[in-house]
Design an enzyme around this catalytic site. Structure first.
Site, PDB file in Angstrom:
ATOM      1  CG  HIS A  93      -2.073   0.933   1.105  1.00 23.71           C
ATOM      2  ND1 HIS A  93      -1.973   2.278   1.333  1.00 23.71           N
ATOM      3  CD2 HIS A  93      -3.341   0.708   0.706  1.00 23.71           C
ATOM      4  CE1 HIS A  93      -3.154   2.843   1.109  1.00 23.71           C
ATOM      5  NE2 HIS A  93      -3.993   1.918   0.723  1.00 23.71           N
ATOM      6  CG  ASP A 140      -8.332  -4.229  -3.006  1.00 18.15           C
ATOM      7  OD1 ASP A 140      -7.517  -3.288  -3.086  1.00 18.15           O
ATOM      8  OD2 ASP A 140      -9.553  -4.088  -3.134  1.00 18.15           O
TER       9      ASP A 140
END
Ligand code: SDX
Length: 429
Positions: A307, A364
């Site tokens: 991320h 996700d």
């Protein structure tokens, strides 16, 4: 030299004092606005890794501590006590609603869920196997064609109504795209159902029998929508703001956000995770996938890992991981993909390459397994993300419309092309 109010920069033979801006929380920011004028220098920051594009009060993330606040409320508390529609109100208005405010908001959203009948013709223009994100992107953008008389962006009521329409209609459009792709008739929104149940009904109710909704399905999807609702200046929200900075209508802005979200590096990752898990296939083949992901020449990345901001666990991933087990148990689903995912997470979190780069599972990584358990097809996973993120997109768009510092977004560049040269006639080249 710097104090907490400014930094002094000596560059290009000039000395310039640049102010520092500090928000309620988070890193202070150096305001470089006068740098070009006073020194002739610009800044270079591909991907805006170190650049704040605006001031915002909507969401705060602390990537090192794994903190996510919506209008100051921790995501863990909202996940436990709230619901997606209440979170949407909070993001849009800045405060949690009281009972009357929530009931009025819910009534308004509920009565804006219908689409103009002409949308059915729009659907018919797509091939049956069109990707639903392509359909969603086109149909959201076309909403402006139906509401052109309500697009005076100087009018706060028209701005608010457009935000409500988007929040209300994106699930209806999303479900219609799915129904079209499987050749089923479109289902109209039922006003007697709550937001998420209404969406599930539009998705799965068949003409021949009433839909037996499982409470765990609505609860799980509502929680996933809360977790995906906003995430400060992520790529798709920044896209919405950039398009909004030109004065474009909110439907065009959100359509641009849908397009940006589709990318596998962003919201398309949940669909990519399921494809990756299926490609790995067995827990015993996880080690090979981890090695491939570490090989720069492989072009393969572990989707659902890493991320830009979180250099710790993504707090949403932690909540979704717990819910994943609960949903599969309650639905009696035994999905081998979950075992592959858990093995992959375990292997990656022990591997120096991932540990050193602080690559953890993100939002996700597990969400697709739950969507699959709820009977949502893989190609619809990013559409789910878009339904939820519409709440964040419209909240940031509304905030931008009254931001006194907002101006058209127009980054600069480092030019690497040919220097000035004269045209050469064709017969002399
Ligand atoms: C979302 O911004 C948001 O807030 C997004 C989001 C939201 O709610 O809006 O949180 C939603 O988009 C989550 C992210 C979903 N995407 C994926 O899961 C795709 C896989 N992840 C990567 O592509 C990547 O981690 C990003 C895009 C998420 C972040 O990329 P960065 O911050 O630009 O990091 P990077 O590409 O510079 O990588 C740093 C290093 C590199 O290695 P080195 O050059 O240092 O040797 O880490 C490596 C990368 O090669 N790396 C990975 C990796 N992610 C980064 N290696 C293997 N697998 C990965 N997934």
């Amino acid at each position: 030299m710097s104090d907490n109010k400014s930094v002094v920069l000596n560059a290009a033979g000039k000395t310039v004092e640049l102010p520092i801006h500090t928000g309620t929380l988070g890193a202070p920011c150096v305001d470089i606005g006068k740098l070009p004028k006073e020194t002739g220098l610009f800044t270079y920051d591909p991907g805006f890794v170190a650049t704040a594009s605006c001031r915002s009060a909507v969401t705060y993330i602390d990537g090192d501590e794994g903190v996510l606040l919506y209008r100051g409320y921790p995501i863990e508390q909202l996940a436990k006590h709230s619901n997606f529609l209440e979170v949407s109100y909070l993001l849009m208005n800045g405060e949690l609603p009281n009972k009357d405010q929530f009931n009025s908001f819910e009534h308004e959203v509920t009565h804006h869920t219908m689409m103009h009948e002409a949308f059915k013709g729009f659907l018919g223009g797509f091939r049956h196997d069109a990707h639903p994100m392509a359909m969603l992107c086109g149909m959201v953008g076309s909403l402006a064609a139906f509401y052109h008389s309500d697009l005076d962006l100087e009018d706060p009521e028209q701005r608010r109504l457009a935000a409500i329409r988007l929040l209300a209609k994106v699930p209806t459009i999303a479900a219609a795209c799915y129904r079209y792709s499987i050749g089923w008739p479109v289902r109209y929104p039922r006003n007697n159902l709550e937001y998420v149940e209404r969406f599930l009904h539009m998705m799965f109710e068949v003409p021949s029998e009433p839909l037996m909704l499982k409470p765990v399905a609505a609860r799980a999807l509502d929680l996933l929508f809360i977790l995906h609702a906003d995430h400060e200046q992520n790529a798709s929200t920044s896209t919405v703001r950039l398009v909004g900075s030109t004065g474009a209508n909110p439907y065009a802005c959100v359509a641009a956000g849908v397009a940006a979200l589709w990318g596998p590096a962003h919201g398309g990752a949940n669909e990519a995770v399921l494809k990756m898990l299926a490609e790995i296939g067995r827990p015993e083949d996880v080690g090979k996938a981890v090695e491939r992901a570490k090989d720069k020449n492989s072009g393969f990345r572990l989707m659902g890992f890493g991320h830009r901001v979180y250099k710790n666990f993504d707090p949403r991933a932690t909540i979704i991981r717990e819910m994943c087990h609960q949903v599969l148990n309650e639905l009696g689903v035994n999905d081998p993909m979950l075992e592959v995912a858990m093995k992959l997470e375990e292997a990656a979190l022990k591997d120096e390459y991932f540990v050193q780069r602080k690559l953890y599972p993100n939002v996700d990584f597990y969400s697709g397994i739950i969507y699959k358990a709820l009977g949502i097809p893989t190609e619809m996973f990013t559409v789910m993300f878009a339904i939820a993120r519409t709440a964040g997109w419209v909240s940031h768009w509304l905030e931008q419309q009254t931001d006194p510092e907002a101006k058209i977004g127009r980054p600069r560049q480092i030019y690497t092309g040919a220097a000035n040269r004269d045209y050469v006639a064709l017969d002399r080249r």
